[in-house]
Design a protein around this motif. Structure first.
Motif: not given
Length: 400
Positions: A188-204
């Motif tokens: 679950a932690l790894n999934a959250n980090l992966t999702l965070s990477d995707i969200m940071f990229q979308e914001i950028r």
């Protein structure tokens, strides 16, 4: 090349073989770090570069672990990760850029996407791994073997954080059958980090699109200003876009981006419509001030100077420290030949932003127009003190 014969020699023997090489490996990595730093700086890629030579203890531990997986008849082991480098990128898209530069600059012998084969219930870090041949200049300088390779890992900040934790929690420990709840928590932690990477990229991606549209809109505004200054009584009609009108987006972020797209495509009616919808919503006063500036620029490009003047004035009313509001109101006044009011607004813009090259340049042009050569020259020199490469200021200074 560092070759370890089998059966595995005792620790003391490995020490005698390995320790004389460590200093040369370290110097080679320092040189390699500089090469990568220069390579990424040329492309304005902001990354963190780490490097390490594998310690003797870690090397021996790894050799011991690999013994059980070697096929029968193997006579030696060749470690490939004695020299390691890690490139840590802020965003996912930076990984592709870094990888392209590495593949272009160096001789890659192996490339692997770690973690790409994991299922959605599994955990593990993702990382792009390269093995490259040590560049000839570095290899010759440090008298290394022609087969010397360097491992380079490329990952994001969050992937790097996960890798550091995983190395301590998983790689160096043994899970038991009773550890299933722990595995689920790690997944679950790894999934959250992966999702965070995707969200940071979308914001950028959103921010870069927004900034690009802002740059285009600003360019169109200054082009229109040139037309007005050259021929104030003969306005050129803006080219309309063929883009289909659709419903106004629901949230203000989407609305602003849609308004900028319409604005840049010349669909000024649509842009004004969406800016107006945004202004009907609850906004902080500083944000309302910015939107009024955008809508005023659209009105200005539509040749509706009265509406543009109202919006720029309203922008200042919402945020008296908004230097852009004063600058654009000064431009409207200058086009209308109300020079005293234009000077007052340019002065106010510079009070709130003393380094505004646009305000200084427009004031200098106005000084030039009324024949005040000394003040014009002074403003041009102030611009060139801030930015020696400002061609417009240099050209105007040469004129006077």
């Amino acid at each position: 090349m560092f070759v370890v014969p089998l059966p595995l020699p005792p620790f003391s023997r490995i020490e005698k073989l390995y320790m004389p090489r460590i200093r040369r490996y370290e110097r080679a990595l320092v040189r390699m770090h500089k090469e990568l730093e220069n390579l990424f700086a040329e492309q304005d890629l902001k990354v963190t570069i780490k490097y390490r030579v594998k310690s003797l203890k870690n090397l021996y531990d790894k050799l011991c672990r690999r013994l059980s997986s070697l096929p029968a008849g193997t006579r030696h082991i060749i470690p490939t990760d004695l020299m390691g480098m890690r490139i840590v990128c802020p965003f996912l898209s930076d990984i592709d850029t870094a990888a392209r530069l590495i593949e272009t600059k160096f001789s890659v012998t192996e490339k692997e996407q770690k973690g790409a084969d994991l299922g959605f219930k599994e955990f593990g870090y993702e990382s792009l791994h390269f093995l490259i041949r040590c560049p000839d200049t570095i290899r010759d300088k440090e008298k290394l073997s022609p087969d010397t390779v360097i491992e380079i890992q490329v990952r994001t900040l969050l992937q790097d954080a996960w890798a550091e934790v995983e190395h301590r929690l998983i790689y160096k420990s043994e899970f038991s059958p009773l550890d299933e709840p722990l595995k689920r928590r790690l997944a679950a932690l790894n999934a959250n980090l992966t999702l965070s990477d995707i969200m940071f990229q979308e914001i950028r991606d959103y921010q870069e699109t927004l900034h690009d549209q802002l740059r285009q809109r600003r360019h169109a505004f200054w082009n229109k200003l040139n037309v007005l200054e050259d021929s104030p009584f003969s306005m050129e009609e803006e080219e309309k876009s063929d883009r289909q009108e659709g419903p106004v987006p629901r949230n203000n972020d989407e609305r602003l981006l849609e308004a900028l797209l319409a604005h840049n495509e010349g669909d000024l009616e649509r842009a004004v419509e969406i800016y107006s919808v945004i202004l009907e919503n609850e906004l902080r006063r500083d944000l309302r001030s910015i939107v009024y500036v955008h809508r005023g620029m659209a009105y200005f490009t539509k040749d509706d100077l009265a509406a543009a003047e109202r919006d720029f004035s309203q922008s200042i009313g919402e945020d008296p420290e908004n230097s852009k509001g004063y600058l654009y109101l000064g431009l409207v006044k200058a086009v209308q030949q109300e020079y005293r009011a234009a000077f007052d607004n340019f002065d106010q813009a510079l009070i709130h932003d003393p380094f505004s090259q646009d305000a200084l340049l427009e004031r200098a042009k106005l000084f030039h127009k009324i024949g005040d050569i000394v003040s014009c020259s002074s403003d041009c020199r102030r611009i060139l003190d801030i930015n020696p490469g400002n061609k417009k200021a240099q050209e105007l200074l040469e004129q006077v």
